[in-house]
Design an enzyme around this catalytic site. Structure first.
Site, PDB file in Angstrom:
ATOM      1  N   LYS A 197      35.216 -31.092  -8.514  1.00 18.01           N
ATOM      2  CA  LYS A 197      34.291 -31.504  -7.451  1.00 18.01           C
ATOM      3  C   LYS A 197      32.915 -30.882  -7.696  1.00 18.01           C
ATOM      4  O   LYS A 197      32.749 -29.666  -7.607  1.00 18.01           O
ATOM      5  CB  LYS A 197      34.792 -31.054  -6.074  1.00 18.01           C
ATOM      6  CG  LYS A 197      33.942 -31.688  -4.968  1.00 18.01           C
ATOM      7  CD  LYS A 197      34.089 -31.030  -3.636  1.00 18.01           C
ATOM      8  CE  LYS A 197      33.138 -29.907  -3.418  1.00 18.01           C
ATOM      9  NZ  LYS A 197      31.708 -30.269  -3.431  1.00 18.01           N
ATOM     10  N   GLY A 249      30.399 -20.540  -7.279  1.00 19.59           N
ATOM     11  CA  GLY A 249      29.568 -20.772  -6.098  1.00 19.59           C
ATOM     12  C   GLY A 249      29.264 -19.456  -5.420  1.00 19.59           C
ATOM     13  O   GLY A 249      29.301 -18.394  -6.054  1.00 19.59           O
ATOM     14  N   SER A 250      28.997 -19.527  -4.125  1.00 18.34           N
ATOM     15  CA  SER A 250      28.557 -18.329  -3.405  1.00 18.34           C
ATOM     16  C   SER A 250      29.723 -17.368  -3.162  1.00 18.34           C
ATOM     17  O   SER A 250      30.888 -17.782  -3.078  1.00 18.34           O
ATOM     18  CB  SER A 250      27.944 -18.742  -2.076  1.00 18.34           C
ATOM     19  OG  SER A 250      28.915 -19.425  -1.311  1.00 18.34           O
ATOM     20  N   THR A 251      29.385 -16.104  -3.004  1.00 22.79           N
ATOM     21  CA  THR A 251      30.395 -15.085  -2.683  1.00 22.79           C
ATOM     22  C   THR A 251      31.055 -15.410  -1.351  1.00 22.79           C
ATOM     23  O   THR A 251      32.267 -15.240  -1.185  1.00 22.79           O
ATOM     24  CB  THR A 251      29.717 -13.698  -2.655  1.00 22.79           C
ATOM     25  OG1 THR A 251      29.256 -13.433  -3.987  1.00 22.79           O
ATOM     26  CG2 THR A 251      30.670 -12.606  -2.224  1.00 22.79           C
ATOM     27  N   GLY A 254      33.525 -18.044  -1.945  1.00 21.73           N
ATOM     28  CA  GLY A 254      34.554 -17.436  -2.805  1.00 21.73           C
ATOM     29  C   GLY A 254      35.556 -16.644  -1.983  1.00 21.73           C
ATOM     30  O   GLY A 254      36.764 -16.693  -2.226  1.00 21.73           O
ATOM     31  N   GLU A 271      33.695 -17.332  -9.913  1.00 22.83           N
ATOM     32  CA  GLU A 271      32.388 -16.940 -10.482  1.00 22.83           C
ATOM     33  C   GLU A 271      31.395 -17.006  -9.337  1.00 22.83           C
ATOM     34  O   GLU A 271      31.011 -18.099  -8.913  1.00 22.83           O
ATOM     35  CB  GLU A 271      31.976 -17.926 -11.589  1.00 22.83           C
ATOM     36  CG  GLU A 271      32.930 -17.991 -12.763  1.00 22.83           C
ATOM     37  CD  GLU A 271      32.785 -16.824 -13.716  1.00 22.83           C
ATOM     38  OE1 GLU A 271      31.863 -15.997 -13.527  1.00 22.83           O
ATOM     39  OE2 GLU A 271      33.611 -16.720 -14.631  1.00 22.83           O
ATOM     40  N   CYS A 305      22.670 -17.494 -10.956  1.00 20.98           N
ATOM     41  CA  CYS A 305      23.520 -16.401 -10.457  1.00 20.98           C
ATOM     42  C   CYS A 305      23.193 -15.095 -11.153  1.00 20.98           C
ATOM     43  O   CYS A 305      23.269 -14.032 -10.563  1.00 20.98           O
ATOM     44  CB  CYS A 305      24.983 -16.761 -10.660  1.00 20.98           C
ATOM     45  SG  CYS A 305      25.316 -17.317 -12.333  1.00 20.98           S
ATOM     46  N   GLU A 402      21.311 -11.868  -2.213  1.00 21.51           N
ATOM     47  CA  GLU A 402      20.943 -12.892  -3.194  1.00 21.51           C
ATOM     48  C   GLU A 402      20.070 -13.953  -2.518  1.00 21.51           C
ATOM     49  O   GLU A 402      20.506 -14.594  -1.567  1.00 21.51           O
ATOM     50  CB  GLU A 402      22.209 -13.550  -3.753  1.00 21.51           C
ATOM     51  CG  GLU A 402      21.920 -14.526  -4.876  1.00 21.51           C
ATOM     52  CD  GLU A 402      23.168 -15.260  -5.349  1.00 21.51           C
ATOM     53  OE1 GLU A 402      23.945 -15.747  -4.492  1.00 21.51           O
ATOM     54  OE2 GLU A 402      23.354 -15.370  -6.563  1.00 21.51           O
TER      55      GLU A 402
END
Ligand code: NAD
Length: 494
Positions: A197, A249-251, A254, A271, A305, A402
């Site tokens: 996706k 993607g984002s933490t 995640g 990641e 990132c 971030e």
């Protein structure tokens, strides 16, 4: 003779550095008005009949409509991947699998210009970057992993390796084509089938890749590409017949995924975000270091990132580094992503632009000194000038969080120990940079900074043979190299 007073020479970049426009042609681009889901080797309308727009962030114009996959569509895609795994892909000799992956790599090379232009139109990144970095690296990943397909037994001598089954793969919007390659190539090489996706703001190159995959003759269902937003991603994560989740993607998301699959049989690699320290010592080659700072934070509008978003400059050279950096920032051209002169393209979405602006306000309210380049920016579209902050504290939010935009936070340091401590004092651990003339200093600093990748006297260099990934809240697992293919197999004792 009277001594002449030395006068600071100010270079006027505004008049001396004018370039004629050099737009890349769009004539060879074929975009459909509407894109369906790529399931079981065919483009298939979404069951609920819903579509959403994908826009060009540089013009705010709609490029195409894209299917919004529901849970029922996700079920179809996973079941196609399962069938293809059981009946075809896991039974095919590994060297035959390698040939298909090789063919996909060649097809990407052949259509490189088309991929590069679509990537820049859909995501906003400068054509120079999509043409010279994203697309060639995506092809290189397929070439590299094509080579591993029939050598997996040699990667674990004396043991047997077995694919996991069906991989659910979810990717972000900052390197859409490259992230698709990072995900699909090692999964196929190891013998898995996939449902991928792409991010909702940048689905077009993944859908073009689906066309290439269809043309390559890859057996139906081995790669399925479904589009949609977070709910589509969540349906994939929660599907019971998925063996492995590979997420970039984002933490924040995640963590949601890690909680969702805790206690299940699903394997995972995550990641996630980063906030890298780029460290300049007083013995560094200053002009080269300034180029490295610019590349570290302004490459891909800072939507990276591993961006060098925290700059640490040794106190004795801080003034000269900041002055040279500001001069260099004045030369950066912000504008049309399809113009070959452009250094900084469009911010990927309005939401992301708002987030960047919000962080600029936070930085100013926290007492930071904000400097923006004085360049002009287009009146339409989402653009942001390259920006830096000085006078920030280790505890400032713009230092700790971030931002994912062209915004650099600058701190100074005196000793090696101090900068190592400051660099590590962050929830993230993805990447870093060190600039110094001394090899011993490189070894000391790189071995003590907790980050997956650290560049020395360079920045943002990528290669398919080299593992990439994070510590701490930057994620779990590695992509690239042998490290990137092993999370797609089980290693069994022979
Ligand atoms: P994001 O987490 O918002 O979205 C990433 C993907 O997850 C998208 O496809 C999105 O639709 C999907 N998603 C959203 N909610 C979901 C849910 N609940 N369940 C499943 N899927 C869901 O991230 P983004 O804004 O697209 O990307 C930027 C982030 O990605 C940054 O934090 C960046 O650092 C990170 N990133 C990391 C790496 C790396 O290799 N470590 C590489 C690129 C980007």
């Amino acid at each position: 003779m009277a001594k002449k007073k030395s006068k600071e020479v100010k270079v006027n970049f505004k008049t001396s550095w004018e370039y004629a426009p050099a737009p890349e042609s769009k004539d060879h681009i074929r975009l459909k008005e509407k894109y369906d889901l790529f399931i079981n080797g065919r483009f298939t309308a979404p069951l609920a009949g819903k579509y959403f727009d994908t826009i060009n962030p540089a013009t705010e114009k709609t490029l195409a409509q894209v299917a919004d996959a529901s849970e029922a569509d996700v079920n179809l895609a996973v079941s196609a991947a399962r069938d293809a795994y059981e009946k075809v892909w896991s039974k095919m000799p590994a060297k035959e699998r390698g040939k298909y992956i090789y063919r996909i790599a060649r097809a990407i090379q052949e259509r490189a210009r088309e991929f590069a232009v679509i990537e820049s139109m859909d995501g906003g990144k400068p054509i120079r970057e999509s043409r010279d970095v994203d697309v060639p690296l995506a092809a290189a990943h397929f070439f590299y992993y094509a080579g591993w397909a029939d050598k997996m037994e040699y990667a674990a001598p004396g043991k047997k390796v077995r694919p996991l089954g069906v991989a659910g793969q979810i990717i972000p919007w900052n390197f859409p084509m490259l992230m698709a390659a990072w995900k699909i190539a090692p999964a196929l090489a190891a013998g898995n089938t996939v449902v991928l996706k792409p991010a909702e703001t940048t689905p077009l190159t993944a859908l073009k890749l689906a066309e290439v995959i269809q043309e390559s003759g890859l057996p139906d269902g081995v790669v399925n590409i479904i589009t949609g937003a977070g709910t589509t991603g969540a349906a994939l994560v929660n599907h019971p017949d998925i063996n492995k989740i590979a997420f970039t993607g984002s933490t924040e998301v995640g963590k949601v995924i890690q909680r969702a699959i805790a206690g299940t049989h699903k394997k995972y690699t995550l990641e996630l975000g980063g906030k890298a320290a780029n460290i300049i010592f007083e013995d560094a080659a200053i002009d080269q270091a300034v180029e490295g700072i610019v590349n570290g934070i302004f490459f891909n509008q800072g939507h990276v990132c591993c961006a060098g978003s925290r700059l640490f400059v040794q106190e004795s050279v801080a003034d000269i580094v900041v002055r040279k950096l500001k001069d260099r920032m004045e030369t950066l051209i912000v504008g049309d992503p399809l113009d070959k002169n452009t250094d900084i393209g469009a911010i990927n979405s309005k939401e992301q632009l708002n987030k960047i602006r919000q962080y600029i306000k936070i930085g100013i309210n926290e007492g930071g000194e904000c400097y923006e380049s004085s360049c002009s920016i287009p009146s339409k579209g989402f653009f942001h000038r390259p920006t830096l902050f000085t006078n920030v504290a280790q505890s400032s939010r713009i230092v700790q969080e971030e931002i994912f935009g062209p915004v650099l936070a600058i701190q100074t340091f005196r000793t090696v120990e101090e900068v190592i401590e400051k660099a590590n004092n962050i929830p993230y651990g993805l990447s870093g940079g060190v600039w110094t003339d001394k090899g011993s200093k490189i070894f000391k600093v790189t071995s003590q900074i907790r980050a997956g990748v650290i560049w020395a006297n360079t920045y943002n260099k990528f290669d398919p043979t080299s593992p990439f990934g994070g510590y701490k809240e930057s994620g779990v697992g590695r992509e690239g190299g042998l490290h990137g293919v092993m999370p797609y197999v089980e290693v069994l004792h022979a």
